[in-house]
Write an enzyme that holds these catalytic residues in place. Structure first.
Site, PDB file in Angstrom:
ATOM      1  CG  HIS A 169      -1.625  -1.220   1.392  1.00  0.00           C
ATOM      2  ND1 HIS A 169      -1.146  -2.470   2.370  1.00  0.00           N
ATOM      3  CD2 HIS A 169      -2.710  -1.709   0.601  1.00  0.00           C
ATOM      4  CE1 HIS A 169      -2.221  -3.242   1.913  1.00  0.00           C
ATOM      5  NE2 HIS A 169      -2.852  -3.077   1.173  1.00  0.00           N
ATOM      6  CB  CYS A 170       2.383   3.591  -1.610  1.00  0.00           C
ATOM      7  SG  CYS A 170       1.766   3.223  -3.287  1.00  0.00           S
ATOM      8  CB  ALA A 171       2.180   2.627   3.755  1.00  0.00           C
TER       9      ALA A 171
END
Lengths: 382, 73
Positions: A339-341
């Site tokens: 999740h791009c995190a």
């Protein structure tokens, strides 16, 4: 089909949003702020109305301090690249999205010192850790309002107080909360608010905004781009006027028209009511997931401490297999992975495998939640 | 009737002033900026000169920056 990926972008959009975009192109279509004819003025009025609606939603006093951007990432970059200077110190949390972490890591190479306050495994942030990270000096603190992985809400008002007492301004990433959780810039004492237009505000992709609080001295922020603004054209230097300073080039007028319709849709229903609906969906999802053997949920179990975004893993199973089967066999659309995190997944202990993320939205209903839970149950136990 | 015009640096300011003035019950109109008054913004706000003081008070209270205020002869 059941869409549970509203944390990435909301879908469907209200019909009013689609109509506003079409109408802008059909009847307004001039270049806002550029020419002196009626189509330019019509476009300018629509763009201004959207500024005013955004300012009203966030209780920001001045609509001209609403800067339109491509997305939340763009808004965050304006502050992280334009406000921070070599030698400055910035404090953040270990639950941030790469839209914060990547600009910060880039600024580290320019001589900006970055301190990360470590969050708990459920994404919560003990205030004393944030205070400790701020000690010494800091010019800026940047925090997410809610994690895009676990949905954990951070106590913005308390973080603002700590940041301000350390002499730092507060930049809030409201990508996951704008339109879904009440955000009052004055009551929460937020200096910079960055958000996307295409998530909870129900606008089209390619829209976002940066709202500048009254305490921000914008002469201290270098814009990411310089160019034509339609104002003070006799000068080759970028104007200081707001929002022009940060809005060079022809804006995404059609998108902003759609964003305006989305914000009006949210205002008409009320953020509290939208949140109450999403919390019912989140509560049902949490309750259902808890009873499926092998499922491990990350983030707070109490809906008061979170937004509706829920991350989970299943013991002994690949998240990618579950995500793929949910889509392929049951038409349940969610997002699996990091999740791009990566920072957030490190914090909760799911790096590098990631998690399965379910994100209901304003159009999700109880039947959707039931169907999704049944599908997960069958995949996990079958 | 005599009129005045307010000039702005940006169209956003002009539109904001128009909205706030209308909300305050002042009669006003967006017009192309008269060429004798140099302003880069294409629009100016035309108002009844009898409302001059209310217009000035409104602009100050809403902190709307202007590029000039002139009486139209």
């Amino acid at each position: 089909m059941i869409y549970l990926d509203n944390a990435a972008t909301s879908w469907p959009k209200p019909p009013e949003v689609i109509q506003a975009i079409a109408s802008y192109l059909e009847v307004a279509g001039g270049n806002p702020g550029r020419s002196g004819h009626r189509l330019s003025l019509a476009a300018g009025r629509i763009v201004y109305d959207t500024r005013e609606a955004v300012a009203m939603l966030f209780n920001a006093p001045d609509p001209l301090r609403v800067v339109f951007t491509m997305n939340a990432t763009h808004a965050l970059n304006i502050v992280l690249h334009g406000f921070l200077k070599p030698g400055d110190r910035v404090v953040t949390t270990s639950m941030e999205h790469n839209s914060v972490m990547r600009p910060l890591r880039a600024r580290e190479r320019d001589g900006v010192a970055v301190a990360v306050a470590q969050c708990e495994k459920d994404g919560t942030l003990p205030l004393e850790r944030f205070a400790a990270a701020l000690s010494g000096s800091a010019r800026l603190a940047v925090v997410t309002h809610a994690s895009n992985v676990t949905g954990t809400l951070l106590p913005i008002r308390a973080l603002a107080e700590l940041a301000h007492s350390a002499g730092a301004l507060l930049l809030v990433d409201a990508a996951q909360t704008a339109g879904a959780v009440p955000v009052d810039m004055q009551a929460m004492d937020i200096d910079f608010l960055a958000c996307s237009g295409h998530k909870g505000l129900l606008g089209p992709p390619g829209t976002g905004c940066l709202v500048l609080g009254p305490g921000v001295d914008t002469s201290q922020i270098k814009p990411l781009m310089q160019g034509g603004t339609g104002s003070r054209s006799e000068h080759e230097e970028q104007p200081e006027d707001l929002p022009d300073k940060f809005e060079s080039g022809t804006p995404n007028g059609a998108g902003i028209a759609g964003l305006g319709a989305g914000v009006h849709w949210v205002l008409a229903r009320g953020v509290e009511a939208l949140r109450a609906h999403e919390m019912v969906m989140a509560g049902n999802l949490l309750e259902g997931l808890k009873n499926i053997p092998g499922v491990r949920i990350f983030g707070p179990m109490e809906t008061t401490d979170r937004v509706a975004t829920i991350a989970f893993t299943v013991e002994g199973r690949r998240v990618s297999e579950i995500g793929w089967r949910l889509d392929e066999e049951y038409g349940v659309l969610c997002r699996v992975g990091l999740h791009c995190a990566p920072a957030a997944h490190h914090t909760i202990g799911t790096f590098p495998e990631g998690a399965i993320r379910l994100a209901p939205g304003p159009f999700t209903n109880q039947a959707d939640v039931k169907t999704a839970l049944n599908a997960i149950q069958r995949i996990v136990t079958g | 009737m005599k009129f005045g015009v307010v000039l702005f640096h940006t169209t956003s300011s002009a539109i904001r002033a128009e909205k706030e003035a209308t909300r305050s019950g002042l009669s006003c109109q967006m017009v192309p900026t008269p060429r004798q008054f140099s302003s880069d913004c294409g629009f100016a706000l035309k108002f009844d000169w009898s409302d001059e003081s209310q217009v000035k008070t409104l602009l100050a209270s809403k902190q709307i920056g202007i590029a000039g205020l002139h009486r139209l002869e």
